[in-house]
Scaffold this motif. Sequence first.
Motif, mmCIF file in Angstrom:
data_model
loop_
_atom_site.group_PDB
_atom_site.id
_atom_site.type_symbol
_atom_site.label_atom_id
_atom_site.label_comp_id
_atom_site.label_asym_id
_atom_site.label_seq_id
_atom_site.Cartn_x
_atom_site.Cartn_y
_atom_site.Cartn_z
ATOM 1 N N GLY A 41 40.430 45.141 35.700
ATOM 2 C CA GLY A 41 41.177 45.654 36.838
ATOM 3 C C GLY A 41 41.432 47.135 36.791
ATOM 4 O O GLY A 41 41.985 47.705 37.724
ATOM 5 N N LYS A 279 51.827 38.458 28.288
ATOM 6 C CA LYS A 279 50.768 38.555 29.279
ATOM 7 C C LYS A 279 50.544 40.001 29.722
ATOM 8 O O LYS A 279 49.472 40.352 30.197
ATOM 9 C CB LYS A 279 51.094 37.680 30.482
ATOM 10 C CG LYS A 279 51.028 36.184 30.184
ATOM 11 C CD LYS A 279 51.279 35.381 31.438
ATOM 12 C CE LYS A 279 51.175 33.884 31.157
ATOM 13 N NZ LYS A 279 51.413 33.070 32.380
ATOM 14 N N ARG A 280 51.577 40.825 29.598
ATOM 15 C CA ARG A 280 51.481 42.205 30.053
ATOM 16 C C ARG A 280 51.354 43.221 28.918
ATOM 17 O O ARG A 280 50.970 44.357 29.147
ATOM 18 C CB ARG A 280 52.716 42.563 30.888
ATOM 19 C CG ARG A 280 52.865 41.745 32.156
ATOM 20 C CD ARG A 280 54.064 42.234 32.961
ATOM 21 N NE ARG A 280 54.255 41.466 34.179
ATOM 22 C CZ ARG A 280 53.647 41.713 35.327
ATOM 23 N NH1 ARG A 280 52.795 42.728 35.402
ATOM 24 N NH2 ARG A 280 53.866 40.969 36.388
ATOM 25 N N HIS A 330 50.534 46.288 31.062
ATOM 26 C CA HIS A 330 49.878 46.105 32.357
ATOM 27 C C HIS A 330 50.878 45.585 33.386
ATOM 28 O O HIS A 330 51.672 44.675 33.105
ATOM 29 C CB HIS A 330 48.726 45.103 32.240
ATOM 30 C CG HIS A 330 47.597 45.590 31.383
ATOM 31 N ND1 HIS A 330 46.434 46.125 31.900
ATOM 32 C CD2 HIS A 330 47.444 45.614 30.030
ATOM 33 C CE1 HIS A 330 45.629 46.461 30.921
ATOM 34 N NE2 HIS A 330 46.212 46.158 29.768
ATOM 35 N N PHE A 331 50.798 46.163 34.584
ATOM 36 C CA PHE A 331 51.538 45.665 35.727
ATOM 37 C C PHE A 331 50.518 45.193 36.770
ATOM 38 O O PHE A 331 49.323 45.130 36.479
ATOM 39 C CB PHE A 331 52.459 46.756 36.277
ATOM 40 C CG PHE A 331 53.447 47.268 35.259
ATOM 41 C CD1 PHE A 331 54.635 46.590 35.008
ATOM 42 C CD2 PHE A 331 53.167 48.422 34.529
ATOM 43 C CE1 PHE A 331 55.533 47.055 34.060
ATOM 44 C CE2 PHE A 331 54.062 48.897 33.579
ATOM 45 C CZ PHE A 331 55.254 48.203 33.339
ATOM 46 N N SER A 332 50.971 44.877 37.946
ATOM 47 C CA SER A 332 50.051 44.336 38.944
ATOM 48 C C SER A 332 48.948 45.335 39.315
ATOM 49 O O SER A 332 47.783 44.975 39.411
ATOM 50 C CB SER A 332 50.816 43.910 40.195
ATOM 51 O OG SER A 332 51.533 45.015 40.742
ATOM 52 N N LYS A 333 49.340 46.590 39.527
ATOM 53 C CA LYS A 333 48.362 47.602 39.908
ATOM 54 C C LYS A 333 48.351 48.803 38.975
ATOM 55 O O LYS A 333 47.591 49.746 39.201
ATOM 56 C CB LYS A 333 48.630 48.078 41.339
ATOM 57 C CG LYS A 333 48.381 47.023 42.400
ATOM 58 C CD LYS A 333 48.525 47.633 43.792
ATOM 59 C CE LYS A 333 48.209 46.597 44.867
ATOM 60 N NZ LYS A 333 48.307 47.189 46.232
ATOM 61 N N TYR A 334 49.166 48.771 37.957
ATOM 62 C CA TYR A 334 49.300 49.931 37.086
ATOM 63 C C TYR A 334 49.211 49.500 35.624
ATOM 64 O O TYR A 334 49.431 48.345 35.274
ATOM 65 C CB TYR A 334 50.635 50.651 37.320
ATOM 66 C CG TYR A 334 50.889 50.998 38.764
ATOM 67 C CD1 TYR A 334 50.397 52.175 39.300
ATOM 68 C CD2 TYR A 334 51.623 50.139 39.582
ATOM 69 C CE1 TYR A 334 50.621 52.507 40.620
ATOM 70 C CE2 TYR A 334 51.851 50.462 40.918
ATOM 71 C CZ TYR A 334 51.348 51.641 41.431
ATOM 72 O OH TYR A 334 51.566 51.958 42.738
#
Length: 629
Positions: A41, A279-280, A330-334
């Motif tokens: 991603g 997970k992040r 990790h975040f959703s878009k960053y």
Amino acid sequence: MKSRLGVIQWFFYLSAAGALASEGKVSDVMEVTGFVIKGPGYVSKSQQLLLTREEIEAKGAESVVEVIRNLPGVNITQQGGVGGLSFVSLRGGDPNFTSVIIDGVRVNDPTNSRGGGFDFAAIDIHLVESISIHFGGFSAVYGSEALGGILSIKTLSAENEQLISMGLEVGSEQAHAESFHLTGPATERLNYSVSGSNRSGGNTVKGNSLEREQINLKLNNQGDVSKFVWSVALYEAKGKATAFPEDSGGDKFAINREIAKREFEQLNMGLVLNVELSKRWQAGLSAGKSRHEEDSLNPWIAEGELQGVPAVYSESLYERTDFNFTNTIHFSKYAVGIGYEATREHGQLNSLIDLGFLLPADFSLTRGVDAYFIELSANISNRLRITTGLRYDRSDESTETTSRLLISYEPEQFFNAISFHYGEGFKLPSFFALGHPLIGNINLKPEHSENLAVEIDKELFNGSVKLVMSLFKNRYKDLVDFDPVSFSSINRSEFDVHGVEFRTSAEPSTLIALDGYVTYSKYSHQKEYGRLRRRPDWRAGVTVNWKINESLNAVLNFYRQDGFYDSSIPTGMIKMDGYQKVDLSFGYRFSKKLGLKFVIDNITNSSYEETVGFSNSGQTIRLVLSGEI
């Protein structure tokens, strides 16, 4: 040169440290990507070339130098045959501006007179799994040395399926090579890999020879339960080579016909641990140790257009240890990655210069570098992605702050992708330039670079034709050079490289694949720096892969470059003619596990010089037999 004791014990000690993890999934943990943040991603490449094992085997080349010779943005020169020193320039930079990494361990040696340029004679192409090249300043990720780019070599990996493969190569002038690779599960939780090779380079060029042995050991954990993965690797190469001395005028112009001799040993050890804390959140730790020893005897070079050089005998030792710790969230878009790296280096040179009497010229230097870095990556939209990074390095000599910015955009029309890359680089002065008692200068400043590149990608005919255009500008400042007036190493001003590059790949049918490129570079520099050596303005190449039938395929490699400037002591600086080279190979598969390759290098037997006075190998023929069990 003293042989190493306890290497295997060290390897299994590192293995035991990694084995604290119970199970894990197979992971390419030794891969160099050019980014702190690694994960799906996010931006996965920038100004990068990648050669896979399949592509390397298809070329049928006998060395790493020959594999990467016909690549866009990569300029190779080699002094004579396989035993001669090789120089790799990425988009116009000096050879020592390229950081060379083997299995995640850096191997440039700053004790040599080349300022840290790597000798590619120390690695066997038959044990290479992939080669990746990253263009531009990458000090924001890798610190010192990465002024012009990175050349990363990954050796054969440990897999979870049992495999035994062997290779045999014979060629002109009694050249031969043997290699093997064993890999598979050692236990329910461990994969292993053992690979080795032996090469004799033959005598295709007068005075030139190479003998080399190499062994690689790897272990990693396997499984799908644990989120903890680790890998350990050991690489060792020993060899000896002969050639006419650098700048002597080679076999054509050297007045003294004595041959330079060198023996070398390269030892790398690497450990990588990666853990998924949530997970992040992922954390990684890596440690690498590199040790290079070289004994050389360079005979005197008679005075010509330039001043002669006395005979020199030298023994050098360089050791480097790197420790790197990173955290990625990790975040959703960053995503954000932060980390710390510590480097410790020690280099020493013991040499005797023959001036009618033996003059000792020795030095021993140690330095440490501590670095802190951060990288941010954002998927602004499905079409726009941005990555930026910042790094602070503190050494005994200076402090450096470097940055980088990558923007990648996929427009809806006209082009498939447009990317912009800005990167900064620095290189601490080599130990040789700092410490040599005759020409060293302890007050040297680090060298610096600024690199800009814009790349445009376009696909045609449903993706069967791909076009890439790159515009690049590289500026190198505070360059370290020898000043004959002060008889010392000094920092000179700067030079710029402006260039444009066109690349294309096409598959007109299921049987034929073509790759081609044209690169034009223009060099501007201050008068005091003089002409840049071995930098052609134009380079072009074409590779054609023809699958004749299910069992037989042919690969044609064509390479062309225009004239360039080079110098030697007998001739001074002169304009060299351009040249071209055509290689052809035929591969036949008796079965899925047994193949034979017939290779003709320099099929037209063209006569050319890559450096002044050093003959090329002419037309050579090789047979390569490979098999799996």
